[in-house]
Design a protein around this motif. Sequence first.
Motif, PDB file in Angstrom:
ATOM      1  N   TYR A 203     -25.658  27.643  28.885  1.00  0.00           N
ATOM      2  CA  TYR A 203     -25.875  26.261  28.466  1.00  0.00           C
ATOM      3  C   TYR A 203     -24.537  25.649  28.071  1.00  0.00           C
ATOM      4  O   TYR A 203     -23.821  26.210  27.242  1.00  0.00           O
ATOM      5  CB  TYR A 203     -26.824  26.191  27.267  1.00  0.00           C
ATOM      6  N   LEU A 204     -24.226  24.493  28.650  1.00  0.00           N
ATOM      7  CA  LEU A 204     -23.030  23.747  28.268  1.00  0.00           C
ATOM      8  C   LEU A 204     -23.433  22.841  27.116  1.00  0.00           C
ATOM      9  O   LEU A 204     -24.346  22.016  27.258  1.00  0.00           O
ATOM     10  CB  LEU A 204     -22.499  22.916  29.439  1.00  0.00           C
ATOM     11  N   VAL A 205     -22.775  23.003  25.990  1.00  0.00           N
ATOM     12  CA  VAL A 205     -23.134  22.271  24.775  1.00  0.00           C
ATOM     13  C   VAL A 205     -21.895  21.553  24.258  1.00  0.00           C
ATOM     14  O   VAL A 205     -20.858  22.180  24.015  1.00  0.00           O
ATOM     15  CB  VAL A 205     -23.677  23.236  23.694  1.00  0.00           C
ATOM     16  N   PHE A 206     -21.999  20.243  24.077  1.00  0.00           N
ATOM     17  CA  PHE A 206     -20.908  19.452  23.515  1.00  0.00           C
ATOM     18  C   PHE A 206     -20.947  19.599  22.002  1.00  0.00           C
ATOM     19  O   PHE A 206     -22.023  19.561  21.398  1.00  0.00           O
ATOM     20  CB  PHE A 206     -21.031  17.981  23.923  1.00  0.00           C
TER      21      PHE A 206
ATOM     22  N   THR B  47     -25.221  31.015  16.776  1.00  0.00           N
ATOM     23  CA  THR B  47     -26.385  30.127  16.811  1.00  0.00           C
ATOM     24  C   THR B  47     -25.891  28.721  16.563  1.00  0.00           C
ATOM     25  O   THR B  47     -25.107  28.482  15.637  1.00  0.00           O
ATOM     26  CB  THR B  47     -27.410  30.520  15.728  1.00  0.00           C
ATOM     27  N   VAL B  48     -26.335  27.784  17.399  1.00  0.00           N
ATOM     28  CA  VAL B  48     -26.022  26.374  17.196  1.00  0.00           C
ATOM     29  C   VAL B  48     -27.326  25.591  17.164  1.00  0.00           C
ATOM     30  O   VAL B  48     -28.257  25.875  17.921  1.00  0.00           O
ATOM     31  CB  VAL B  48     -25.082  25.800  18.280  1.00  0.00           C
ATOM     32  N   LEU B  49     -27.398  24.634  16.255  1.00  0.00           N
ATOM     33  CA  LEU B  49     -28.512  23.701  16.240  1.00  0.00           C
ATOM     34  C   LEU B  49     -28.242  22.680  17.320  1.00  0.00           C
ATOM     35  O   LEU B  49     -27.099  22.251  17.513  1.00  0.00           O
ATOM     36  CB  LEU B  49     -28.618  23.033  14.867  1.00  0.00           C
ATOM     37  N   VAL B  50     -29.270  22.257  18.049  1.00  0.00           N
ATOM     38  CA  VAL B  50     -29.061  21.438  19.236  1.00  0.00           C
ATOM     39  C   VAL B  50     -29.847  20.135  19.160  1.00  0.00           C
ATOM     40  O   VAL B  50     -31.001  20.110  18.746  1.00  0.00           O
ATOM     41  CB  VAL B  50     -29.475  22.223  20.507  1.00  0.00           C
ATOM     42  N   HIS B  51     -29.180  19.071  19.572  1.00  0.00           N
ATOM     43  CA  HIS B  51     -29.836  17.791  19.827  1.00  0.00           C
ATOM     44  C   HIS B  51     -29.836  17.623  21.344  1.00  0.00           C
ATOM     45  O   HIS B  51     -28.783  17.683  21.979  1.00  0.00           O
ATOM     46  CB  HIS B  51     -29.088  16.633  19.167  1.00  0.00           C
ATOM     47  N   THR B  52     -31.000  17.439  21.915  1.00  0.00           N
ATOM     48  CA  THR B  52     -31.131  17.257  23.359  1.00  0.00           C
ATOM     49  C   THR B  52     -31.182  15.771  23.655  1.00  0.00           C
ATOM     50  O   THR B  52     -32.054  15.071  23.145  1.00  0.00           O
ATOM     51  CB  THR B  52     -32.415  17.934  23.883  1.00  0.00           C
ATOM     52  N   ASN B  53     -30.256  15.292  24.460  1.00  0.00           N
ATOM     53  CA  ASN B  53     -30.191  13.881  24.820  1.00  0.00           C
ATOM     54  C   ASN B  53     -30.604  13.738  26.286  1.00  0.00           C
ATOM     55  O   ASN B  53     -29.906  14.228  27.173  1.00  0.00           O
ATOM     56  CB  ASN B  53     -28.776  13.336  24.599  1.00  0.00           C
ATOM     57  N   VAL B  54     -31.745  13.100  26.531  1.00  0.00           N
ATOM     58  CA  VAL B  54     -32.271  12.958  27.885  1.00  0.00           C
ATOM     59  C   VAL B  54     -32.074  11.522  28.356  1.00  0.00           C
ATOM     60  O   VAL B  54     -32.506  10.585  27.694  1.00  0.00           O
ATOM     61  CB  VAL B  54     -33.769  13.326  27.939  1.00  0.00           C
ATOM     62  N   LYS B  55     -31.391  11.390  29.485  1.00  0.00           N
ATOM     63  CA  LYS B  55     -31.231  10.093  30.142  1.00  0.00           C
ATOM     64  C   LYS B  55     -31.976  10.159  31.457  1.00  0.00           C
ATOM     65  O   LYS B  55     -32.440  11.221  31.862  1.00  0.00           O
ATOM     66  CB  LYS B  55     -29.749   9.806  30.405  1.00  0.00           C
ATOM     67  N   GLU B  56     -32.055   9.056  32.143  1.00  0.00           N
ATOM     68  CA  GLU B  56     -32.814   9.076  33.396  1.00  0.00           C
ATOM     69  C   GLU B  56     -32.192   9.969  34.454  1.00  0.00           C
ATOM     70  O   GLU B  56     -32.901  10.555  35.251  1.00  0.00           O
ATOM     71  CB  GLU B  56     -33.066   7.645  33.858  1.00  0.00           C
ATOM     72  N   ASP B  57     -30.880  10.186  34.418  1.00  0.00           N
ATOM     73  CA  ASP B  57     -30.232  11.015  35.438  1.00  0.00           C
ATOM     74  C   ASP B  57     -29.462  12.207  34.871  1.00  0.00           C
ATOM     75  O   ASP B  57     -28.711  12.866  35.583  1.00  0.00           O
ATOM     76  CB  ASP B  57     -29.294  10.154  36.282  1.00  0.00           C
ATOM     77  N   ASP B  58     -29.659  12.526  33.570  1.00  0.00           N
ATOM     78  CA  ASP B  58     -28.844  13.560  32.959  1.00  0.00           C
ATOM     79  C   ASP B  58     -29.519  14.105  31.700  1.00  0.00           C
ATOM     80  O   ASP B  58     -30.233  13.379  31.005  1.00  0.00           O
ATOM     81  CB  ASP B  58     -27.473  12.974  32.585  1.00  0.00           C
ATOM     82  N   ILE B  59     -29.290  15.364  31.428  1.00  0.00           N
ATOM     83  CA  ILE B  59     -29.706  15.981  30.170  1.00  0.00           C
ATOM     84  C   ILE B  59     -28.450  16.582  29.556  1.00  0.00           C
ATOM     85  O   ILE B  59     -27.753  17.369  30.201  1.00  0.00           O
ATOM     86  CB  ILE B  59     -30.759  17.082  30.379  1.00  0.00           C
TER      87      ILE B  59
ATOM     88  N   LEU C  18     -26.707  18.448  26.000  1.00  0.00           N
ATOM     89  CA  LEU C  18     -26.965  19.167  24.764  1.00  0.00           C
ATOM     90  C   LEU C  18     -25.778  18.988  23.827  1.00  0.00           C
ATOM     91  O   LEU C  18     -24.628  19.109  24.235  1.00  0.00           O
ATOM     92  CB  LEU C  18     -27.181  20.655  25.046  1.00  0.00           C
ATOM     93  N   TYR C  19     -26.082  18.702  22.567  1.00  0.00           N
ATOM     94  CA  TYR C  19     -25.056  18.546  21.535  1.00  0.00           C
ATOM     95  C   TYR C  19     -25.342  19.572  20.454  1.00  0.00           C
ATOM     96  O   TYR C  19     -26.463  19.648  19.941  1.00  0.00           O
ATOM     97  CB  TYR C  19     -25.080  17.124  20.959  1.00  0.00           C
ATOM     98  N   GLY C  20     -24.339  20.392  20.125  1.00  0.00           N
ATOM     99  CA  GLY C  20     -24.542  21.490  19.192  1.00  0.00           C
ATOM    100  C   GLY C  20     -23.822  21.290  17.873  1.00  0.00           C
ATOM    101  O   GLY C  20     -22.757  20.677  17.814  1.00  0.00           O
TER     102      GLY C  20
ATOM    103  N   SER D  67     -14.024  25.370  23.798  1.00  0.00           N
ATOM    104  CA  SER D  67     -12.886  24.470  23.651  1.00  0.00           C
ATOM    105  C   SER D  67     -13.180  23.612  22.430  1.00  0.00           C
ATOM    106  O   SER D  67     -14.217  23.762  21.798  1.00  0.00           O
ATOM    107  CB  SER D  67     -12.695  23.613  24.909  1.00  0.00           C
ATOM    108  N   PHE D  68     -12.300  22.696  22.138  1.00  0.00           N
ATOM    109  CA  PHE D  68     -12.491  21.847  20.963  1.00  0.00           C
ATOM    110  C   PHE D  68     -13.718  20.949  21.100  1.00  0.00           C
ATOM    111  O   PHE D  68     -14.253  20.489  20.104  1.00  0.00           O
ATOM    112  CB  PHE D  68     -11.259  20.973  20.720  1.00  0.00           C
ATOM    113  N   THR D  69     -14.165  20.689  22.334  1.00  0.00           N
ATOM    114  CA  THR D  69     -15.238  19.716  22.539  1.00  0.00           C
ATOM    115  C   THR D  69     -16.520  20.285  23.137  1.00  0.00           C
ATOM    116  O   THR D  69     -17.533  19.597  23.168  1.00  0.00           O
ATOM    117  CB  THR D  69     -14.767  18.576  23.463  1.00  0.00           C
ATOM    118  N   GLU D  70     -16.487  21.519  23.621  1.00  0.00           N
ATOM    119  CA  GLU D  70     -17.694  22.070  24.232  1.00  0.00           C
ATOM    120  C   GLU D  70     -17.655  23.592  24.241  1.00  0.00           C
ATOM    121  O   GLU D  70     -16.601  24.199  24.138  1.00  0.00           O
ATOM    122  CB  GLU D  70     -17.882  21.549  25.657  1.00  0.00           C
ATOM    123  N   ILE D  71     -18.855  24.163  24.350  1.00  0.00           N
ATOM    124  CA  ILE D  71     -18.973  25.605  24.484  1.00  0.00           C
ATOM    125  C   ILE D  71     -19.928  25.906  25.631  1.00  0.00           C
ATOM    126  O   ILE D  71     -20.768  25.088  25.992  1.00  0.00           O
ATOM    127  CB  ILE D  71     -19.496  26.281  23.193  1.00  0.00           C
TER     128      ILE D  71
END
Length: 128
Positions: free
Chosen positions: A26-29, A46-58, A60-62, A13-17
């Motif tokens: 993998y759900l990637v925003f 291929t997407v380059l990924v930034h992994t954002n880790v929070k205390e209750d969530d992980i 992925l941003y591509g 979609s426009f905001t995630e794959i």
Amino acid sequence: MIGSLTGIIRESSFTEILIDVHGVGYLVFIPLSTFDRLPKPGEEATVLVHTNVKEDDIQLYGFASAQEKQMFKMLMTVSGIGPKIALNVLSAMSVSSFCAAVASADLKAINQISGIGKKTAELIVLEL
């Protein structure tokens, strides 16, 4: 930490794959600029990924390019800018246009991005 993913695009979609890497989805925003460069569902990407880790969530941003990923990470260093607003910036402006707007302190252009008000635009110019 996940740095990139190569696999079959199952949904987009426009905001995630949803990218299937050897049977793991993998759900990637993504920003709109990345969506425009991705192949159709069913094809490999291929997407380059930034992994954002929070205390209750992980999360992925591509990104389609290293410049987009670098700008995303740089925006996240600005006080009050989170991943959602950073994606909005990448969706609204190209990396070069945004850099030019920051360099010339074009607050009007930055302020037009969804989620960025006058004070946030000033803060972006000041901190970057």
